[in-house]
Design a protein around this motif. Structure first.
Motif, PDB file in Angstrom:
ATOM      1  N   GLU A 130       1.432  35.141 -28.189  1.00 20.30           N
ATOM      2  CA  GLU A 130       1.138  35.199 -29.637  1.00 20.30           C
ATOM      3  C   GLU A 130       1.018  33.816 -30.247  1.00 20.30           C
ATOM      4  OE1 GLU A 130       3.626  36.342 -33.398  1.00 20.30           O
ATOM      5  OE2 GLU A 130       3.143  38.195 -31.896  1.00 20.30           O
ATOM      6  N   TRP A 131       1.848  32.965 -30.004  1.00 22.40           N
ATOM      7  CA  TRP A 131       2.041  31.532 -30.395  1.00 22.40           C
ATOM      8  C   TRP A 131       0.622  30.855 -29.685  1.00 22.40           C
ATOM      9  CZ3 TRP A 131       3.736  27.185 -27.171  1.00 22.40           C
ATOM     10  CH2 TRP A 131       3.858  26.095 -28.045  1.00 22.40           C
ATOM     11  N   ILE A 132       0.423  31.094 -28.337  1.00 27.97           N
ATOM     12  CA  ILE A 132      -0.582  30.290 -28.015  1.00 27.97           C
ATOM     13  C   ILE A 132      -2.011  30.699 -28.410  1.00 27.97           C
ATOM     14  CG2 ILE A 132      -1.996  29.997 -25.897  1.00 27.97           C
ATOM     15  CD1 ILE A 132       0.591  29.803 -24.123  1.00 27.97           C
ATOM     16  N   LYS A 133      -2.112  31.771 -28.918  1.00 31.75           N
ATOM     17  CA  LYS A 133      -3.273  32.619 -29.525  1.00 31.75           C
ATOM     18  C   LYS A 133      -3.482  31.834 -31.079  1.00 31.75           C
ATOM     19  CE  LYS A 133      -5.587  36.622 -30.812  1.00 31.75           C
ATOM     20  NZ  LYS A 133      -5.274  37.890 -31.381  1.00 31.75           N
ATOM     21  N   ASP A 134      -2.099  31.927 -31.575  1.00 31.94           N
ATOM     22  CA  ASP A 134      -2.227  31.397 -33.026  1.00 31.94           C
ATOM     23  C   ASP A 134      -2.256  29.902 -33.034  1.00 31.94           C
ATOM     24  OD1 ASP A 134      -1.994  33.869 -33.761  1.00 31.94           O
ATOM     25  OD2 ASP A 134      -0.003  33.955 -34.408  1.00 31.94           O
ATOM     26  N   ARG A 135      -1.473  29.275 -32.385  1.00 25.49           N
ATOM     27  CA  ARG A 135      -1.673  27.805 -32.571  1.00 25.49           C
ATOM     28  C   ARG A 135      -2.274  26.816 -31.690  1.00 25.49           C
ATOM     29  NH1 ARG A 135      -0.380  26.074 -36.966  1.00 25.49           N
ATOM     30  NH2 ARG A 135       0.525  24.166 -36.049  1.00 25.49           N
ATOM     31  N   GLY A 136      -2.653  27.475 -30.442  1.00 27.02           N
ATOM     32  CA  GLY A 136      -3.499  26.726 -29.309  1.00 27.02           C
ATOM     33  C   GLY A 136      -2.932  25.321 -29.039  1.00 27.02           C
ATOM     34  N   PRO A 137      -1.670  25.356 -28.610  1.00 26.20           N
ATOM     35  CA  PRO A 137      -0.937  24.125 -28.368  1.00 26.20           C
ATOM     36  C   PRO A 137      -1.554  23.305 -27.319  1.00 26.20           C
ATOM     37  CG  PRO A 137       0.433  25.871 -27.558  1.00 26.20           C
ATOM     38  CD  PRO A 137      -0.700  26.555 -28.330  1.00 26.20           C
ATOM     39  N   LYS A 138      -1.550  22.072 -27.311  1.00 28.01           N
ATOM     40  CA  LYS A 138      -2.352  21.310 -26.331  1.00 28.01           C
ATOM     41  C   LYS A 138      -1.577  21.284 -24.991  1.00 28.01           C
ATOM     42  CE  LYS A 138      -3.937  16.587 -25.791  1.00 28.01           C
ATOM     43  NZ  LYS A 138      -4.144  15.089 -26.286  1.00 28.01           N
ATOM     44  N   ASN A 139      -2.171  21.583 -23.941  1.00 30.36           N
ATOM     45  CA  ASN A 139      -1.535  21.705 -22.606  1.00 30.36           C
ATOM     46  C   ASN A 139      -0.698  22.738 -22.151  1.00 30.36           C
ATOM     47  OD1 ASN A 139      -2.988  19.226 -21.727  1.00 30.36           O
ATOM     48  ND2 ASN A 139      -1.388  17.799 -22.791  1.00 30.36           N
ATOM     49  N   LEU A 140      -0.889  23.849 -22.940  1.00 27.38           N
ATOM     50  CA  LEU A 140       0.020  25.105 -22.770  1.00 27.38           C
ATOM     51  C   LEU A 140      -0.826  26.309 -22.893  1.00 27.38           C
ATOM     52  CD1 LEU A 140       3.435  24.485 -24.678  1.00 27.38           C
ATOM     53  CD2 LEU A 140       3.257  24.777 -22.292  1.00 27.38           C
ATOM     54  N   TYR A 141      -0.907  26.965 -21.778  1.00 24.96           N
ATOM     55  CA  TYR A 141      -1.754  28.094 -21.628  1.00 24.96           C
ATOM     56  C   TYR A 141      -1.012  29.316 -21.305  1.00 24.96           C
ATOM     57  CZ  TYR A 141      -4.694  23.976 -21.450  1.00 24.96           C
ATOM     58  OH  TYR A 141      -5.295  22.770 -21.829  1.00 24.96           O
ATOM     59  N   ASN A 142      -1.828  30.605 -21.362  1.00 21.80           N
ATOM     60  CA  ASN A 142      -1.337  31.669 -20.947  1.00 21.80           C
ATOM     61  C   ASN A 142      -0.850  31.735 -19.335  1.00 21.80           C
ATOM     62  OD1 ASN A 142      -1.431  32.835 -23.293  1.00 21.80           O
ATOM     63  ND2 ASN A 142      -3.165  33.927 -22.934  1.00 21.80           N
ATOM     64  N   GLN A 143      -1.587  31.170 -18.555  1.00 29.46           N
ATOM     65  CA  GLN A 143      -1.256  30.924 -17.116  1.00 29.46           C
ATOM     66  C   GLN A 143       0.256  30.395 -16.788  1.00 29.46           C
ATOM     67  OE1 GLN A 143      -4.058  30.033 -18.598  1.00 29.46           O
ATOM     68  NE2 GLN A 143      -5.762  30.412 -17.422  1.00 29.46           N
ATOM     69  N   GLN A 144       0.363  29.511 -17.773  1.00 31.77           N
ATOM     70  CA  GLN A 144       1.667  28.812 -17.662  1.00 31.77           C
ATOM     71  C   GLN A 144       2.780  29.802 -17.886  1.00 31.77           C
ATOM     72  OE1 GLN A 144       0.125  25.377 -19.733  1.00 31.77           O
ATOM     73  NE2 GLN A 144       1.132  23.906 -18.361  1.00 31.77           N
ATOM     74  N   ILE A 145       2.411  30.542 -19.172  1.00 36.66           N
ATOM     75  CA  ILE A 145       3.531  31.416 -19.595  1.00 36.66           C
ATOM     76  C   ILE A 145       3.795  32.575 -18.448  1.00 36.66           C
ATOM     77  CG2 ILE A 145       4.108  32.956 -21.321  1.00 36.66           C
ATOM     78  CD1 ILE A 145       4.016  30.165 -22.445  1.00 36.66           C
TER      79      ILE A 145
ATOM     80  N   ILE B 148       9.747  24.248 -26.386  1.00 37.24           N
ATOM     81  CA  ILE B 148      10.450  23.727 -27.464  1.00 37.24           C
ATOM     82  C   ILE B 148      10.319  22.482 -28.089  1.00 37.24           C
ATOM     83  CG2 ILE B 148      12.776  22.635 -27.494  1.00 37.24           C
ATOM     84  CD1 ILE B 148      13.694  24.980 -25.476  1.00 37.24           C
ATOM     85  N   ASN B 149       9.500  21.621 -27.204  1.00 37.20           N
ATOM     86  CA  ASN B 149       9.084  20.267 -27.976  1.00 37.20           C
ATOM     87  C   ASN B 149       7.661  20.547 -28.723  1.00 37.20           C
ATOM     88  OD1 ASN B 149      11.114  18.870 -26.511  1.00 37.20           O
ATOM     89  ND2 ASN B 149       9.907  18.186 -24.899  1.00 37.20           N
ATOM     90  N   GLU B 150       7.128  21.241 -28.546  1.00 37.49           N
ATOM     91  CA  GLU B 150       5.904  21.671 -29.232  1.00 37.49           C
ATOM     92  C   GLU B 150       6.265  22.344 -30.585  1.00 37.49           C
ATOM     93  OE1 GLU B 150       1.694  21.475 -29.682  1.00 37.49           O
ATOM     94  OE2 GLU B 150       2.838  20.725 -27.992  1.00 37.49           O
ATOM     95  N   ILE B 151       7.033  23.336 -30.494  1.00 38.38           N
ATOM     96  CA  ILE B 151       7.633  24.003 -31.763  1.00 38.38           C
ATOM     97  C   ILE B 151       8.288  22.904 -32.804  1.00 38.38           C
ATOM     98  CG2 ILE B 151       8.843  25.728 -32.748  1.00 38.38           C
ATOM     99  CD1 ILE B 151       8.304  27.562 -30.252  1.00 38.38           C
TER     100      ILE B 151
END
Length: 124
Positions: A61-76, A115-118
């Protein structure tokens, strides 16, 4: 803007579980004694799975909403699978040390990145 405190807390909890599992693995390697499956391994793995399942959902949900740089669903997905794996393997001394350590390092990297991104988002 949504508040991601729950994802933050779940991520911290998983990081704590990974640290606990690392210590457990060192102990079983040292003693050579496997954990009791129904008395120790399964209850712990079930507790980890409960947090891990909720974390994965919140992280997507966070990745979909925020689109953090260098973090993707595959990594989750990868971190999720790694945590599931070590939540059982940590209790058995015949688990490959290098494989275990690689999986722990990978999971910790993703968890720490979240954690760092949030934390960075909250400072904006």
């Amino acid at each position: 803007m949504k508040d991601y405190k729950e994802l933050f807390q779940l991520t911290k909890k998983l990081l704590s579980y990974v640290d606990t599992l690392s210590l457990k693995y060192l102990k079983v390697r040292e003693t050579g004694e496997s954990g009791d499956f129904f008395g120790e391994v399964k209850p712990f793995a079930d507790a980890v799975k409960e947090v891990n399942d909720e974390w994965k959902r919140k992280a997507y949900e966070w990745i979909k909403d925020r689109g953090p740089k260098n973090l993707y669903n595959q990594q989750i997905d990868s971190a999720y699978d790694h945590i599931e794996t070590i939540s059982v393997q940590a209790f058995f001394p015949n688990t490959s040390r290098s494989r275990f350590n690689d999986v722990v390092a990978s999971a910790k990297f993703i968890l720490t990145s979240i954690i760092n991104e949030i934390e960075g988002e909250s400072l904006k």
